[in-house]
Write a protein that holds these residues in place. Sequence first.
Motif, PDB file in Angstrom:
ATOM      1  N   GLY A   1       5.566 -63.632-125.249  1.00  0.00           N
ATOM      2  CA  GLY A   1       4.682 -64.728-125.617  1.00  0.00           C
ATOM      3  C   GLY A   1       4.271 -64.570-127.060  1.00  0.00           C
ATOM      4  O   GLY A   1       4.748 -63.671-127.754  1.00  0.00           O
ATOM      5  N   PRO A   2       3.382 -65.435-127.509  1.00  0.00           N
ATOM      6  CA  PRO A   2       2.892 -65.311-128.887  1.00  0.00           C
ATOM      7  C   PRO A   2       2.251 -63.942-129.107  1.00  0.00           C
ATOM      8  O   PRO A   2       1.826 -63.283-128.160  1.00  0.00           O
ATOM      9  N   THR A   3       2.185 -63.529-130.351  1.00  0.00           N
ATOM     10  CA  THR A   3       1.592 -62.230-130.657  1.00  0.00           C
ATOM     11  C   THR A   3       0.130 -62.192-130.210  1.00  0.00           C
ATOM     12  O   THR A   3      -0.516 -63.223-130.073  1.00  0.00           O
ATOM     13  N   THR A   4      -0.347 -60.993-129.981  1.00  0.00           N
ATOM     14  CA  THR A   4      -1.734 -60.769-129.593  1.00  0.00           C
ATOM     15  C   THR A   4      -2.410 -59.996-130.732  1.00  0.00           C
ATOM     16  O   THR A   4      -1.814 -59.800-131.792  1.00  0.00           O
TER      17      THR A   4
ATOM     18  N   GLY B   1      18.790 -67.906-121.138  1.00  0.00           N
ATOM     19  CA  GLY B   1      18.391 -67.733-119.741  1.00  0.00           C
ATOM     20  C   GLY B   1      17.458 -66.569-119.457  1.00  0.00           C
ATOM     21  O   GLY B   1      17.067 -66.366-118.317  1.00  0.00           O
ATOM     22  N   GLU B   2      17.087 -65.782-120.456  1.00  0.00           N
ATOM     23  CA  GLU B   2      16.166 -64.659-120.239  1.00  0.00           C
ATOM     24  C   GLU B   2      14.722 -65.125-120.436  1.00  0.00           C
ATOM     25  O   GLU B   2      14.453 -66.000-121.238  1.00  0.00           O
ATOM     26  N   LYS B   3      13.795 -64.518-119.703  1.00  0.00           N
ATOM     27  CA  LYS B   3      12.382 -64.896-119.814  1.00  0.00           C
ATOM     28  C   LYS B   3      11.740 -64.332-121.075  1.00  0.00           C
ATOM     29  O   LYS B   3      10.849 -64.943-121.647  1.00  0.00           O
ATOM     30  N   SER B   4      12.168 -63.151-121.490  1.00  0.00           N
ATOM     31  CA  SER B   4      11.586 -62.557-122.694  1.00  0.00           C
ATOM     32  C   SER B   4      12.649 -62.446-123.780  1.00  0.00           C
ATOM     33  O   SER B   4      13.845 -62.405-123.505  1.00  0.00           O
ATOM     34  N   ALA B   5      12.170 -62.393-125.001  1.00  0.00           N
ATOM     35  CA  ALA B   5      13.044 -62.198-126.148  1.00  0.00           C
ATOM     36  C   ALA B   5      12.925 -60.740-126.581  1.00  0.00           C
ATOM     37  O   ALA B   5      12.226 -59.952-125.946  1.00  0.00           O
ATOM     38  N   THR B   6      13.577 -60.395-127.683  1.00  0.00           N
ATOM     39  CA  THR B   6      13.553 -59.023-128.165  1.00  0.00           C
ATOM     40  C   THR B   6      13.261 -58.998-129.659  1.00  0.00           C
ATOM     41  O   THR B   6      13.865 -59.752-130.423  1.00  0.00           O
ATOM     42  N   LEU B   7      12.339 -58.135-130.046  1.00  0.00           N
ATOM     43  CA  LEU B   7      12.050 -57.871-131.451  1.00  0.00           C
ATOM     44  C   LEU B   7      12.692 -56.548-131.812  1.00  0.00           C
ATOM     45  O   LEU B   7      12.498 -55.546-131.120  1.00  0.00           O
ATOM     46  N   LEU B   8      13.434 -56.542-132.899  1.00  0.00           N
ATOM     47  CA  LEU B   8      14.047 -55.327-133.427  1.00  0.00           C
ATOM     48  C   LEU B   8      13.525 -55.158-134.849  1.00  0.00           C
ATOM     49  O   LEU B   8      13.630 -56.078-135.662  1.00  0.00           O
TER      50      LEU B   8
END
Length: 123
Positions: free
Chosen positions: A65-68, A45-52
């Motif tokens: 979104g996809p990487t830039t 249910g969250e709009k963004s994910a998390t990178l650790l």
Amino acid sequence: MTPNFRTELRQLLAKLSGFPIGATDYVSYFVNDSGEPMVFVQQQGEKSATLLHSDLDWEPHPVTGPTTTMADTAPEEMKQKLKNVSIDGGLLSTPMCGSAILGRDEAQWLDACFSASTPLRAD
């Protein structure tokens, strides 16, 4: 494989990263070519994910979104400097996730995670 493998893996990754990981979260684990572990978490249910990323002290980085690339995100003055210090402006094609600089293998993995976790995101 034990019946609780997924639960145990989530608990291990949460302990490793210091980030809470829920039972319904999309989770992916990756080790880059330098041996640095990374975890991707998309909470239901969250709009963004998390990178650790272990090399970034497990500091949570939002994935929206996809990487830039640096060419996408750098201010014009910085783009000119990057063009001047790299062959054919190669630094401009460096993958990014927010302010985190990624390797190409990391960016491919992260993009695949983001794509795979799409059904869990909020509208």
